[in-house]
Design an enzyme around this catalytic site. Sequence first.
Site, mmCIF file in Angstrom:
data_model
loop_
_atom_site.group_PDB
_atom_site.id
_atom_site.type_symbol
_atom_site.label_atom_id
_atom_site.label_comp_id
_atom_site.label_asym_id
_atom_site.label_seq_id
_atom_site.Cartn_x
_atom_site.Cartn_y
_atom_site.Cartn_z
ATOM 1 C CB CYS A 30 -65.692 -5.990 -31.342
ATOM 2 S SG CYS A 30 -65.743 -7.666 -31.986
ATOM 3 C CD GLU A 79 -72.947 -9.628 -32.828
ATOM 4 O OE1 GLU A 79 -71.979 -9.684 -32.059
ATOM 5 O OE2 GLU A 79 -74.011 -10.219 -32.599
ATOM 6 C CG ASN A 134 -63.161 -4.197 -36.603
ATOM 7 O OD1 ASN A 134 -64.141 -4.308 -37.331
ATOM 8 N ND2 ASN A 134 -63.090 -4.766 -35.420
HETATM 9 P P1 NAD Z 1 -69.688 2.689 -37.102
HETATM 10 O O1 NAD Z 1 -70.832 2.473 -36.209
HETATM 11 O O2 NAD Z 1 -69.153 4.044 -37.272
HETATM 12 O O3 NAD Z 1 -70.035 2.177 -38.588
HETATM 13 C C1 NAD Z 1 -70.445 0.850 -38.852
HETATM 14 C C2 NAD Z 1 -71.201 0.818 -40.171
HETATM 15 O O4 NAD Z 1 -72.429 1.524 -40.015
HETATM 16 C C3 NAD Z 1 -70.478 1.483 -41.336
HETATM 17 O O5 NAD Z 1 -70.702 0.732 -42.490
HETATM 18 C C4 NAD Z 1 -71.165 2.846 -41.439
HETATM 19 O O6 NAD Z 1 -71.102 3.422 -42.706
HETATM 20 C C5 NAD Z 1 -72.592 2.461 -41.088
HETATM 21 N N1 NAD Z 1 -73.448 3.533 -40.602
HETATM 22 C C6 NAD Z 1 -73.100 4.720 -40.048
HETATM 23 N N2 NAD Z 1 -74.219 5.424 -39.706
HETATM 24 C C7 NAD Z 1 -75.273 4.648 -40.020
HETATM 25 C C8 NAD Z 1 -76.696 4.807 -39.881
HETATM 26 N N3 NAD Z 1 -77.237 5.887 -39.346
HETATM 27 N N4 NAD Z 1 -77.490 3.798 -40.295
HETATM 28 C C9 NAD Z 1 -76.969 2.668 -40.813
HETATM 29 N N5 NAD Z 1 -75.630 2.463 -40.987
HETATM 30 C C10 NAD Z 1 -74.796 3.446 -40.590
HETATM 31 O O7 NAD Z 1 -68.552 1.679 -36.614
HETATM 32 P P2 NAD Z 1 -67.068 1.557 -37.152
HETATM 33 O O8 NAD Z 1 -66.298 2.736 -36.673
HETATM 34 O O9 NAD Z 1 -67.086 1.248 -38.603
HETATM 35 O O10 NAD Z 1 -66.572 0.225 -36.415
HETATM 36 C C11 NAD Z 1 -65.980 0.208 -35.154
HETATM 37 C C12 NAD Z 1 -66.966 -0.256 -34.112
HETATM 38 O O11 NAD Z 1 -67.487 -1.532 -34.482
HETATM 39 C C13 NAD Z 1 -66.340 -0.461 -32.748
HETATM 40 O O12 NAD Z 1 -67.190 0.047 -31.759
HETATM 41 C C14 NAD Z 1 -66.237 -1.978 -32.633
HETATM 42 O O13 NAD Z 1 -66.213 -2.461 -31.316
HETATM 43 C C15 NAD Z 1 -67.458 -2.404 -33.357
HETATM 44 N N6 NAD Z 1 -67.360 -3.794 -33.794
HETATM 45 C C16 NAD Z 1 -68.154 -4.726 -33.190
HETATM 46 C C17 NAD Z 1 -68.033 -6.072 -33.549
HETATM 47 C C18 NAD Z 1 -68.884 -7.135 -32.901
HETATM 48 O O14 NAD Z 1 -68.987 -8.214 -33.471
HETATM 49 N N7 NAD Z 1 -69.488 -6.887 -31.743
HETATM 50 C C19 NAD Z 1 -67.110 -6.446 -34.527
HETATM 51 C C20 NAD Z 1 -66.328 -5.460 -35.112
HETATM 52 C C21 NAD Z 1 -66.455 -4.133 -34.747
#
Ligand code: NAD
Length: 510
Positions: A279, A245, A149
């Site tokens: 987020c 996060e 995002n």
């Molecule tokens: P996601 O959890 O699908 O993926 C995040 C990352 O994790 C990607 O790089 C993905 O390839 C990797 N990943 C997937 N499976 C994994 C595993 N088993 N082990 C290690 N890495 C793995 O999230 P997304 O769809 O990319 O992002 C959206 C989410 O992120 C939303 O829920 C949003 O709220 C959250 N977000 C949180 C913050 C914060 O600071 N709290 C900031 C931005 C986004």
Amino acid sequence: MAVVERLDGEPGERRRVRLASPATLEPLGVLEIDDAIAVRDAVDRARKAQVDWAAADFSERARPLEKAARLLAANADAFVDRIIAETGKPRTEALAAEILTAADALQFYAKRARHILADRTVPVHLLKTKKLRVTHSPLGVVGIITPWNFPFLLALNPSAQALVAGNSVVLKPSEVTPDSGRLVAELWAEAGLPEGVFELVQGDGETGAALVEAGVDKICFTGSVATGRRVAEACGRNLIPCTLELGGKDPMIVCDDADLDRAAKGAVYGAFANAGQICTSTERVYVVDAVADAFTRKVIEETAQLRQGAEGEFDIGPMIQAEQLDTVEEHVRDAVVKGARVLAGGRRNPDYRGLFWEPTVLDDVTHDMLVMREETFGPVLPIMRVRDVDEALALANDSPYGLNANVWTRSKRRGTQLAKAIESGCAVVNDCTITYGVTESPFGGVKQSGIGRVNGEQGLLGMSHTRSILIDRVGSRAEAIWFPYTARKTAWMKRILRTVWGTSIGRWLA
Ligand code: NAD
């Protein structure tokens, strides 16, 4: 329709995914997935390079951060073009949230790391014969796993914190936005970071999971709750620390004394900026009955002004990931079936081929709807009327999430009290979403929104191993507590106990 399409290959070949622009669905190229061996190699290179990097002094480690900030300032348009190509964000938004915020963070850590991570002498209140030094040393290799995002900022910012603290970094960006990760690697190289200190691995969940298992010393994970849980389990198994996060379902509370013009604009910005894919987006509004009609009318007027688009000047871009658009559709459909009214939007935008969802305002929502309970992560603003602030607070806290929150009232005192009463890692009074972007602000969630804090002083300390060094100042022949244990020693200790903690003067002195 898929922005990330997995390609079939021959056995033994590297896995690949085909990428397309979320705005136009035009092809963006093919990404080769790094496997577990490639990830281990990257971690090995990072570990070797970290030794000299950790030995460098703060000014040497700050130099690439300062240069990176200058490069961002000088080439902002080129950076923005690349980020827009894979996200479809409006130009102003990409500049503000990805570039400007990153430049500020780089400069902050370059300037402040020396002070925040300096050795300190801490006064010892009981054992005056000892001197306590608290020092901070690097952890080693930090693995950073990021979402799509804010693909540039969320990769650059934690890596800057890890690097300035003397760690090397292996970054695994989202497979949805790999070019923004590449951009971070190119920036560090041009800023003069020594080879191996920053390594990039590309791929999907398998690559991320391999990074957690590759012998790194910490994982900084940003992403969804479901993945965060898997990452935490793996970190637990490997006994390495992690920050998580995760997602949010941020509440907005509008009090009866709020500045309604500002609150309505804030609601629209908080819910629809980055097409709701923040987020800390405002995901649910609780407005006190007395001002609900006026507030909702203003929100609808503001929403009607928004321009959705794919090029030129516009306010709302596409969703970045196809599956997320499906989630948005499901939440709105569920709400409507259960009795919500659509006051604006409520559908995919038929004018575009890409992943566009119209900015949507709902009212008559209830807490049994998905849109009030699960993270929507899209341009949807559900408004719920409440009797009073107490009811708003109870509903705001009726959630498994606790990332950010925002409250709107003309009384800053009341706003601060309310902000403290909401179960969230961060909160904002009379503004919204900005908590991650304020560099000094420790950022993170409670409940399912995450573990640990990033950014600011706490973020830097979290990239370090804090060590206590206790130094004897006197050098007497032996300490009173050492052997032999005698009845005289026991009596002496009891006397100390009675004098120091058993009398008011003793307690005062201690
Ligand atoms: P996601 O959890 O699908 O993926 C995040 C990352 O994790 C990607 O790089 C993905 O390839 C990797 N990943 C997937 N499976 C994994 C595993 N088993 N082990 C290690 N890495 C793995 O999230 P997304 O769809 O990319 O992002 C959206 C989410 O992120 C939303 O829920 C949003 O709220 C959250 N977000 C949180 C913050 C914060 O600071 N709290 C900031 C931005 C986004």
